[in-house]
Enzyme design. Structure first.
Site, mmCIF file in Angstrom:
data_model
loop_
_atom_site.group_PDB
_atom_site.id
_atom_site.type_symbol
_atom_site.label_atom_id
_atom_site.label_comp_id
_atom_site.label_asym_id
_atom_site.label_seq_id
_atom_site.Cartn_x
_atom_site.Cartn_y
_atom_site.Cartn_z
ATOM 1 C CG HIS A 9 -3.006 3.762 1.572
ATOM 2 N ND1 HIS A 9 -3.517 3.266 0.400
ATOM 3 C CD2 HIS A 9 -3.114 2.760 2.483
ATOM 4 C CE1 HIS A 9 -3.907 2.012 0.600
ATOM 5 N NE2 HIS A 9 -3.678 1.686 1.856
ATOM 6 C CB CYS B 89 -0.955 0.004 1.183
ATOM 7 S SG CYS B 89 -2.153 -1.335 1.102
ATOM 8 C CG ASN C 50 -6.551 -0.556 1.020
ATOM 9 O OD1 ASN C 50 -5.813 -0.187 0.103
ATOM 10 N ND2 ASN C 50 -6.082 -0.950 2.185
HETATM 11 O O1 UT7 Z 1 -3.731 -0.620 3.500
HETATM 12 C C1 UT7 Z 1 -2.868 -1.250 4.394
HETATM 13 C C2 UT7 Z 1 -3.161 -0.844 5.760
HETATM 14 N N1 UT7 Z 1 -4.403 -1.448 6.208
HETATM 15 C C3 UT7 Z 1 -5.076 -0.829 7.138
HETATM 16 O O2 UT7 Z 1 -4.719 0.255 7.513
HETATM 17 C C4 UT7 Z 1 -6.273 -1.534 7.724
HETATM 18 C C5 UT7 Z 1 -6.262 -1.274 9.204
HETATM 19 N N2 UT7 Z 1 -7.344 -1.884 9.930
HETATM 20 C C6 UT7 Z 1 -8.646 -1.508 9.792
HETATM 21 O O3 UT7 Z 1 -8.984 -0.712 8.939
HETATM 22 C C7 UT7 Z 1 -9.640 -2.049 10.793
HETATM 23 O O4 UT7 Z 1 -8.950 -2.715 11.827
HETATM 24 C C8 UT7 Z 1 -10.665 -3.026 10.158
HETATM 25 C C9 UT7 Z 1 -11.645 -2.248 9.277
HETATM 26 C C10 UT7 Z 1 -9.951 -4.081 9.351
HETATM 27 C C11 UT7 Z 1 -11.488 -3.727 11.252
HETATM 28 O O5 UT7 Z 1 -12.084 -2.788 12.115
HETATM 29 P P1 UT7 Z 1 -11.961 -2.978 13.703
HETATM 30 O O6 UT7 Z 1 -12.765 -1.922 14.315
HETATM 31 O O7 UT7 Z 1 -10.497 -3.014 14.035
HETATM 32 O O8 UT7 Z 1 -12.688 -4.360 13.929
HETATM 33 P P2 UT7 Z 1 -12.080 -5.701 14.526
HETATM 34 O O9 UT7 Z 1 -11.121 -6.324 13.584
HETATM 35 O O10 UT7 Z 1 -11.632 -5.434 15.915
HETATM 36 O O11 UT7 Z 1 -13.391 -6.606 14.539
HETATM 37 C C12 UT7 Z 1 -14.509 -6.289 15.375
HETATM 38 C C13 UT7 Z 1 -15.574 -7.374 15.225
HETATM 39 C C14 UT7 Z 1 -15.031 -8.769 15.378
HETATM 40 O O12 UT7 Z 1 -15.965 -9.525 16.125
HETATM 41 P P3 UT7 Z 1 -15.692 -9.863 17.683
HETATM 42 O O13 UT7 Z 1 -14.385 -10.607 17.687
HETATM 43 O O14 UT7 Z 1 -15.596 -8.509 18.349
HETATM 44 O O15 UT7 Z 1 -16.884 -10.663 18.051
HETATM 45 C C15 UT7 Z 1 -14.993 -9.317 13.970
HETATM 46 O O16 UT7 Z 1 -15.154 -10.705 13.903
HETATM 47 O O17 UT7 Z 1 -16.168 -7.321 13.915
HETATM 48 C C16 UT7 Z 1 -16.158 -8.623 13.325
HETATM 49 N N3 UT7 Z 1 -16.009 -8.485 11.875
HETATM 50 C C17 UT7 Z 1 -17.048 -8.301 11.039
HETATM 51 N N4 UT7 Z 1 -18.363 -8.198 11.259
HETATM 52 C C18 UT7 Z 1 -19.150 -7.981 10.166
HETATM 53 C C19 UT7 Z 1 -14.865 -8.504 11.169
HETATM 54 N N5 UT7 Z 1 -15.129 -8.316 9.873
HETATM 55 C C20 UT7 Z 1 -16.473 -8.192 9.762
HETATM 56 C C21 UT7 Z 1 -17.352 -7.961 8.676
HETATM 57 N N6 UT7 Z 1 -18.660 -7.871 8.931
HETATM 58 N N7 UT7 Z 1 -16.903 -7.809 7.405
#
Ligand code: UT7
Length: 319
Positions: A246, A114, A276
């Site tokens: 980005h 990225c 992204n």
């Molecule tokens: O480009 C390279 C750099 N990349 C980035 O900068 C990405 C950085 N990370 C992010 O943007 C965020 O961390 C995400 C968008 C990937 C995730 O957001 P988050 O607020 O960090 O959520 P999380 O990973 O902590 O997940 C929260 C909950 C989880 O459930 P539990 O464990 O709390 O029960 C996941 O299983 O959301 C669940 N979850 C979903 N639910 C519905 C994960 N993906 C999904 C989904 N739909 N697609």
């Protein structure tokens, strides 16, 4: 007079097919609300089955050439950032070189996921500064849809396909790229990676990401590299006219803007419509804001990115 490189034309291309969040809910356990709340993404473009990264890069390059008024005969080099090349080799850059009918100069790929566009821009800028090139085509192009695990809801909803390009040209007029700043830290390779490759599994593999961990590092690293870039040029945060980041997550974009004291309308945002697109996201956003007249001559534009590796970096540009 200091020799710098300046951007004299931008171009971009998005595949025709748009996939909404609602469409994804038919195949993975997710919701429009979750995707928008956690990432700001509403839709993404996905390449047609017969459309490759080189095709996307080629269309972006044509548009950048047209905008710049520079002919392919006057381009000395193509530097193409991608993590989704058409083939392991030859490089996608040489493929695009042939598509553009360019039979001179040099073309090569840069791999920093990225952060790829910032890395490619830095390489091109330095070739111009040392006098080894006068005009360089810098491209970021991706087909991330090809390396996603479409059953993994934690990643497949976040990425899209697209490309963007800029024509860089030597300038002695005080404008252009003031500096570029690159960083990497390979200790975190396991937080964002593809679980395959020619030398390991002999397969292409799929993207794997520990999203929360990447998020945490992104916020810290981006704030640091932005401050480093401003300090290197004796600028204050308040001197920035435009932030072109980005586009990984709207929450990261908003957080960086807040830290810089910028209002949200000084940040070019495309993540809602493009998701992204990895190395393509900065040149896509840049092209949009140049073409719709937001970015004007004389303004100070800060580009920044963070990605797998980890890699991160920034570039400060007087437009
Ligand atoms: O480009 C390279 C750099 N990349 C980035 O900068 C990405 C950085 N990370 C992010 O943007 C965020 O961390 C995400 C968008 C990937 C995730 O957001 P988050 O607020 O960090 O959520 P999380 O990973 O902590 O997940 C929260 C909950 C989880 O459930 P539990 O464990 O709390 O029960 C996941 O299983 O959301 C669940 N979850 C979903 N639910 C519905 C994960 N993906 C999904 C989904 N739909 N697609």
């Amino acid at each position: 007079m200091t020799i710098r490189s300046r951007i004299v034309g931008t171009g971009s291309y998005l595949p025709e097919r748009i996939v909404s969040n609602a469409e994804l809910t038919k195949t993975v356990d997710t919701s429009d609300e979750w995707i928008i709340e956690r990432s700001g993404i509403r839709q993404r473009h996905i390449a047609a089955d017969d459309e490759t990264t080189a095709d996307i890069a080629y269309q972006s390059a044509l548009r950048a050439l047209e905008a710049s008024g520079v002919g392919i005969a006057d381009i000395d080099m193509i530097v193409l950032a991608t993590a989704t090349p058409d083939n392991t080799f030859p490089s996608t850059a040489t493929k695009v070189q042939a598509m553009l009918g360019m039979e001179h100069g040099a073309a090569f790929d840069v791999q920093a996921v990225c952060s790829g566009f910032i890395y490619a821009l830095a390489v091109a800028d330095n070739f111009i500064k040392v006098g080894q090139a006068e005009r360089v085509m810098v491209i970021g192009a991706e087909t991330f849809s090809r390396i996603l695990d479409w059953q993994d809801r934690t990643t497949c909803v976040l990425f899209g396909d697209g490309g963007g390009a800029v024509v860089l040209e030597k300038s002695e007029e005080g404008d252009g790229i003031f500096s570029t700043h690159l960083h990497s830290d390979g200790r975190h390779g396991n937080l964002l990676y593809v679980d395959g490759g020619p030398s390991t599994t002999q397969t292409v593999g799929h993207l794997r990401m520990s999203g929360r961990e990447v998020f945490r590092h992104a916020v810290v690293n981006l704030a640091a590299v932005v401050d480093e870039t401003l300090a290197a040029n004796n600028f204050q945060r308040s001197d920035i006219d435009w932030l072109v980041p980005h586009q990984a997550n709207l929450r990261i974009l908003s957080g960086t803007a807040r830290k810089l004291g910028l209002s949200e309308d000084q940040v070019v945002i495309t993540v809602d419509r493009h998701a992204n697109t990895s190395a393509a996201s900065i040149p896509l956003a840049l092209d949009e804001a140049v073409r719709d007249g937001r970015i004007q001559k004389g303004q100070l534009v800060l580009l920044e990115a963070m990605g797998g590796g980890f890699t991160w970096g920034a570039a400060l540009v007087r437009w």
